[in-house]
Design an enzyme around this catalytic site. Structure first.
Site, PDB file in Angstrom:
ATOM      1  N   GLU A 327     -25.446  22.667   9.046  1.00 64.24           N
ATOM      2  CA  GLU A 327     -25.046  21.288   8.758  1.00 64.24           C
ATOM      3  C   GLU A 327     -23.629  21.289   8.197  1.00 64.24           C
ATOM      4  OE1 GLU A 327     -29.009  18.771   7.628  1.00 64.24           O
ATOM      5  OE2 GLU A 327     -28.027  19.810   5.978  1.00 64.24           O
ATOM      6  N   CYS A 328     -22.750  20.514   8.771  1.00 66.52           N
ATOM      7  CA  CYS A 328     -21.383  20.292   8.296  1.00 66.52           C
ATOM      8  C   CYS A 328     -20.686  21.628   8.027  1.00 66.52           C
ATOM      9  CB  CYS A 328     -21.394  19.388   7.070  1.00 66.52           C
ATOM     10  SG  CYS A 328     -19.789  18.608   6.731  1.00 66.52           S
ATOM     11  N   GLY A 329     -20.504  22.020   6.770  1.00 69.57           N
ATOM     12  CA  GLY A 329     -19.854  23.295   6.485  1.00 69.57           C
ATOM     13  C   GLY A 329     -20.563  24.457   7.125  1.00 69.57           C
ATOM     14  N   MET A 332     -19.570  24.534  10.688  1.00 65.98           N
ATOM     15  CA  MET A 332     -18.227  25.077  10.864  1.00 65.98           C
ATOM     16  C   MET A 332     -18.239  26.608  10.831  1.00 65.98           C
ATOM     17  SD  MET A 332     -16.102  22.460   8.415  1.00 65.98           S
ATOM     18  CE  MET A 332     -16.615  20.739   8.323  1.00 65.98           C
ATOM     19  N   THR A 427     -24.755  20.386  13.339  1.00 66.88           N
ATOM     20  CA  THR A 427     -24.392  18.974  13.250  1.00 66.88           C
ATOM     21  C   THR A 427     -23.372  18.791  12.131  1.00 66.88           C
ATOM     22  OG1 THR A 427     -26.113  18.432  11.624  1.00 66.88           O
ATOM     23  CG2 THR A 427     -26.705  18.249  13.957  1.00 66.88           C
TER      24      THR A 427
END
Length: 436
Positions: A327-329, A332, A427
């Site tokens: 999720e998010c970080g 990435m 995501t």
């Protein structure tokens, strides 16, 4: 019987968090059991609440959660003497198109639970006008009741007298007035407060805030202003579907943004959570059947993550046979590369093709409703998931198969679709609840 109160304000940055923490600790010092909640999608404040009270705080979100879910979560306050729910943004601020049980505004929770609002007002640069603002908030929505006002950052005794007089004329009680006191200000970062676990002095900081509050706020009046409240028996939290039976969860200061109610829901459904630290060069537990990488601040630790080859190789080995979701970080870090705010390029795990950059800052903020085009751990193809996105990274490349069709709260399609490659998914939004 517990008593309930909402801490809110006309806007962000007025002092809601500091007041909530100080009140929570001050009442705890009086031997009261205090249960905190956070209205809205914030994964940082609940950790500060826990530090102040010794009890886990969870989020209540009227855009993403049903009323039944919210009532299940607040049931944890049944054994408390006092419930303090911290609001987000301004009291009535939410999205234009309502979600499951409301717009995401703090006022939704106040009305739903019947908890009156203790309003934090910063009258800097004002005098009598502060009373007009408070009176407007009091009268804006008939099912939201104002308990009183605490003035924050009062400039002088004369300033306080002018504001108090105007509020008295408006029939609004002033329960405290705080002069400027820089020592109790909490440090900020681009997503909000610095995380509680990053502050070794957090207990001292909260204690100092509580002592300051005791001198300037009428605690007896605050307690009396809270409403008697009869919570419903806590419902099962098992409706928060776990992504697996044994969940390897990345957990350190680079991977800490996950909502407490999600973790509790997973455990309530019988799942086991096996934490590991990518920053300590640890990989997921080999006995786990799924790996989950939450968000956080990977951009602050890009060099270490890029250098931690044991973490990267263990994660790649895991992903060869079992699902991995970020999720998010966390998403990435699953990508090929991350460029930090100084323009330094860091190679990430390469399990997805995503490349992101903080050197080209662009804020992405808002609720998200995603319909999955392919499954993620715990959720089938076609599932509708409600979450929230907040980051400053820019997508440089996102070549993999889109994971979902994602809309914002207005119904507009957003470009942050998430990605899938083999067993790996990611995501940009943080999951709050399934849309059932």
């Amino acid at each position: 019987m517990p008593r309930g109160l909402i801490i809110s304000a006309p806007a962000s940055g007025v002092g809601k968090t500091t007041l909530t923490l100080a009140l929570a600790r001050a009442f705890r010092d009086r031997a009261l059991a205090v249960q905190c909640f956070k209205s809205g999608p914030d994964y940082i404040d609940p950790a500060f609440h826990a530090a102040a009270t010794g009890r886990v705080s969870v989020n209540l979100d009227s855009w993403a959660m049903t009323r039944q879910t919210i009532e299940a979560l607040v049931g944890r306050g049944a054994d408390a003497d006092l419930v303090l729910a911290e609001g987000s943004m301004g009291l009535f601020d939410g999205v234009a198109m309502p979600g499951v049980s409301g717009s995401g505004a703090t006022a939704d929770i106040a009305a739903m639970m019947g908890w009156p609002v203790l309003l934090v007002i910063d009258p800097s640069g004002q005098a009598q006008t502060a009373a007009a603002v408070a009176a407007g908030l009091r009268d804006f929505r008939s099912n939201v009741r104002l308990a009183g006002v605490v003035l924050n950052r009062v400039a002088s005794p004369r300033h306080e007298s002018l504001v108090r007089g105007a509020l008295a004329d408006a029939g609004i009680p002033v329960l405290g007035a705080l002069p400027r006191h820089a020592e109790i200000e909490l440090p900020k970062r681009h997503l909000g407060l610095v995380q509680a676990e990053e502050r070794r002095d957090i207990d001292h900081l909260i204690g100092e805030a509580a002592r300051f509050i005791v001198r300037h706020v009428d605690l007896d009046a605050v307690l009396q202003s809270a409403a008697d409240w009869s919570p419903k028996p806590a419902l099962s939290a098992a409706n928060f579907t776990p992504p697996g039976q044994r969940i390897a969860l990345a957990r350190d200061v680079a991977f800490s943004f996950i909502y407490p109610h999600m973790l509790e829901g997973w455990r309530a459904a019988g799942a086991e959570i096996l934490a590991f630290s990518p920053l300590a060069d640890e990989g997921p537990d080999a006995s786990a059947d799924v790996c989950w990488l939450p968000g956080g601040y990977p951009e602050l630790h890009g060099g270490r993550l890029a250098a931690n080859q044991r973490f990267q190789s263990a994660l790649a080995c895991f992903a060869a046979t079992r699902p991995v979701h970020g999720e998010c970080g966390g998403y990435m870090v699953l990508g090929t590369a991350l460029t930090d705010a100084e323009g330094v390029h860091h190679a990430m795990t390469g399990l997805l093709g995503l490349e992101t950059s903080f050197a080209r800052r662009r804020m992405h903020l808002g609720y998200r409703l995603a319909e999955l085009a392919s499954p993620i751990p715990g959720y089938r193809t076609g599932a509708r998931l409600r979450g929230h996105e907040f980051h400053y990274s820019t997508i440089v490349a996102q070549p993999d198969t889109p994971l979902a069709t994602v809309h914002d709260a207005t119904g507009a399609v957003v470009e942050e679709t998430g990605s899938r490659r083999g067993n790996v998914t990611g995501t940009f939004f943080h999951l709050i609840a399934e849309d059932k």
